[in-house]
Design a protein around this motif. Structure first.
Motif, PDB file in Angstrom:
ATOM      1  N   CYS A 167      -2.722   0.796 -14.383  1.00  0.00           N
ATOM      2  CA  CYS A 167      -4.045   0.583 -13.792  1.00  0.00           C
ATOM      3  C   CYS A 167      -4.905  -0.017 -14.903  1.00  0.00           C
ATOM      4  O   CYS A 167      -4.583   0.126 -16.080  1.00  0.00           O
ATOM      5  CB  CYS A 167      -4.617   1.881 -13.233  1.00  0.00           C
ATOM      6  N   VAL A 174      -5.297  -2.078  -9.810  1.00  0.00           N
ATOM      7  CA  VAL A 174      -6.355  -1.149  -9.404  1.00  0.00           C
ATOM      8  C   VAL A 174      -6.970  -0.544 -10.677  1.00  0.00           C
ATOM      9  O   VAL A 174      -6.326  -0.510 -11.719  1.00  0.00           O
ATOM     10  CB  VAL A 174      -5.800  -0.017  -8.479  1.00  0.00           C
ATOM     11  N   GLY A 192      -0.957   4.392   0.260  1.00  0.00           N
ATOM     12  CA  GLY A 192      -1.902   5.449   0.655  1.00  0.00           C
ATOM     13  C   GLY A 192      -2.885   5.724  -0.464  1.00  0.00           C
ATOM     14  O   GLY A 192      -2.711   5.260  -1.597  1.00  0.00           O
ATOM     15  N   GLU A 193      -3.956   6.464  -0.131  1.00  0.00           N
ATOM     16  CA  GLU A 193      -5.003   6.821  -1.104  1.00  0.00           C
ATOM     17  C   GLU A 193      -5.618   5.572  -1.758  1.00  0.00           C
ATOM     18  O   GLU A 193      -6.065   5.616  -2.902  1.00  0.00           O
ATOM     19  CB  GLU A 193      -4.456   7.738  -2.218  1.00  0.00           C
ATOM     20  N   GLU A 194      -5.575   4.449  -1.033  1.00  0.00           N
ATOM     21  CA  GLU A 194      -6.103   3.159  -1.522  1.00  0.00           C
ATOM     22  C   GLU A 194      -5.406   2.683  -2.796  1.00  0.00           C
ATOM     23  O   GLU A 194      -5.991   1.966  -3.606  1.00  0.00           O
ATOM     24  CB  GLU A 194      -7.616   3.255  -1.758  1.00  0.00           C
ATOM     25  N   GLN A 195      -4.147   3.081  -2.979  1.00  0.00           N
ATOM     26  CA  GLN A 195      -3.385   2.672  -4.166  1.00  0.00           C
ATOM     27  C   GLN A 195      -2.201   1.823  -3.727  1.00  0.00           C
ATOM     28  O   GLN A 195      -1.909   1.707  -2.534  1.00  0.00           O
ATOM     29  CB  GLN A 195      -2.924   3.905  -4.957  1.00  0.00           C
ATOM     30  N   THR A 196      -1.525   1.219  -4.716  1.00  0.00           N
ATOM     31  CA  THR A 196      -0.421   0.305  -4.399  1.00  0.00           C
ATOM     32  C   THR A 196       0.791   0.591  -5.273  1.00  0.00           C
ATOM     33  O   THR A 196       0.668   1.114  -6.377  1.00  0.00           O
ATOM     34  CB  THR A 196      -0.849  -1.162  -4.663  1.00  0.00           C
ATOM     35  N   PRO A 216       0.825  -1.217   0.000  1.00  0.00           N
ATOM     36  CA  PRO A 216       0.000   0.000   0.000  1.00  0.00           C
ATOM     37  C   PRO A 216       0.853   1.259   0.000  1.00  0.00           C
ATOM     38  O   PRO A 216       1.920   1.286   0.631  1.00  0.00           O
ATOM     39  CB  PRO A 216      -0.783  -0.121   1.316  1.00  0.00           C
ATOM     40  N   ARG A 257     -12.862  -5.468 -13.175  1.00  0.00           N
ATOM     41  CA  ARG A 257     -12.278  -5.100 -11.883  1.00  0.00           C
ATOM     42  C   ARG A 257     -11.839  -6.369 -11.150  1.00  0.00           C
ATOM     43  O   ARG A 257     -12.582  -7.337 -11.123  1.00  0.00           O
ATOM     44  CB  ARG A 257     -13.296  -4.372 -11.018  1.00  0.00           C
TER      45      ARG A 257
END
Ligand code: SAM
Length: 224
Positions: free
Chosen positions: A164, A216, A68-72, A66, A190
C-alpha cells in the motif's frame, strides 16, 4: 510491440492450472520477470483461492481485483515484479505490510524462510490466515495493526515489501531493515506513485525509483 496496457483474460475453457501456466507465460515471462524461483512460485500458488467467489472466473485476469473492504488483490505482474526486486534466496526473514487477500503473502512464503505480515483490517487478515492454513503454508505470522510502524519485535528483516502506498518512506520500516536488506514500496500521492527499492548499507539507504504504480493508501501513523 504489443501493448502492455491491454489487459487480457485467459482463453475460455482452461482449467485453473492451465490458466496459471498461461498467466506465467503471457503476463510474467513476456514482460521480463526472469527470476526462475519467482516464476515457479507464481505458477504454484492458486490465485483463485484468494479472490471472492464472485471474481473466481477472473482470477487470472491481467489486473487487480476487488477483495472486499474497498481493498484489492494486486495484478499478478505487480506481485511478481515486486517479489523479484527483493532478490530472495530462500533463507530470509521477510516483513510484508498489507496482507490483503494473502496471495502475495503465499508467494513470499514459498521463497523465504519466515514471513511476518501486518494488515489493519482484521477480517482480511483472518481470511488470509484461513486460506494459508488450508494450503498448509505454515511459515507465515499474522498481525492486525498499523503496518506503518512495522513489527519491531521480529526485526531486523532481510526484506520488506509494502503493498500500500505512503506519501513518504515510513521511517520505522527503514529502521527495521537489516544491513544489506531490501525494501520495495510504492511512494507518492494518493492515486499514483513510484515503485521504490531501498537497499540498506550500514547507516546509508540507497534509493532507486522504478516504475509508476497505483496502490491503495497506507493508512496509519507513518502513512496517510
Ligand atoms: N498484497 C495483497 C494481496 O495480494 O492481496 C494486496 C494488498 S492491498 C493492495 C493493500 C492492503 O494494505 C489492504 O488490505 C489494506 O487494508 C492494507 N493496509 C493499508 N494500510 C495499512 C496499514 N497501515 N497497515 C497494514 N495494512 C494496511
Amino acid at each position: 510491440m504489443p501493448d502492455r496496457f491491454f489487459r487480457a483474460s485467459p482463453p475460455k475453457g482452461m482449467t485453473f492450472e492451465e490458466q496459471r501456466a498461461w498467466m506465467v507465460r503471457t503476463q510474467l515471462e513476456r514482460w521480463a520477470v526472469r527470476d526462475s524461483r519467482v516464476l515457479q512460485a507464481m505458477g504454484a500458488v492458486p490465485r483463485e483461492r484468494f479472490v471472492p467467489a464472485s471474481e473466481r472466473s477472473s482470477a487470472y485476469y491481467d489486473g487487480a481485483l476487488p477483495i472486499g473492504e474497498e481493498q484489492t488483490i494486486s495484478q499478478p505482474y505487480v506481485v511478481a515484479h515486486m517479489t523479484e526486486l527483493l532478490a530472495l534466496q530462500g533463507d530470509e526473514t521477510v516483513l510484508e505490510i498489507g496482507t490483503g487477500s494473502g496471495y502475495q503473502t503465499a508467494v513470499l512464503a514459498m521463497l523465504a524462510s519466515q514471513v511476518f505480515t501486518v494488515e489493519r483490517i482484521a477480517s482480511l487478515s483472518q481470511r488470509a490466515a484461513t486460506i494459508l492454513a488450508e494450503l498448509k503454508i505454515d511459515n507465515v505470522h499474522f498481525l492486525v495493526g498499523d503496518g506503518s510502524l512495522g513489527w519491531p519485535e521480529h526485526a531486523p528483516y532481510d526484506a520488506i515489501l509494502v503493498t500500500c502506498a505512503a506519501p513518504k518512506m515510513p521511517a520505522p520500516l527503514l529502521k527495521q531493515l537489516s544491513d544489506g536488506g531490501r525494501m520495495v514500496t510504492p511512494i507518492g500521492p494518493r492515486g499514483y506513485q513510484d515503485l521504490v527499492r531501498v537497499v540498506r548499507k550500514g547507516d546509508a539507504f540507497e534509493e532507486e525509483r522504478l516504475s509508476p504504480v497505483a496502490f491503495v493508501p497506507l493508512i496509519g501513523e507513518h502513512g496517510w
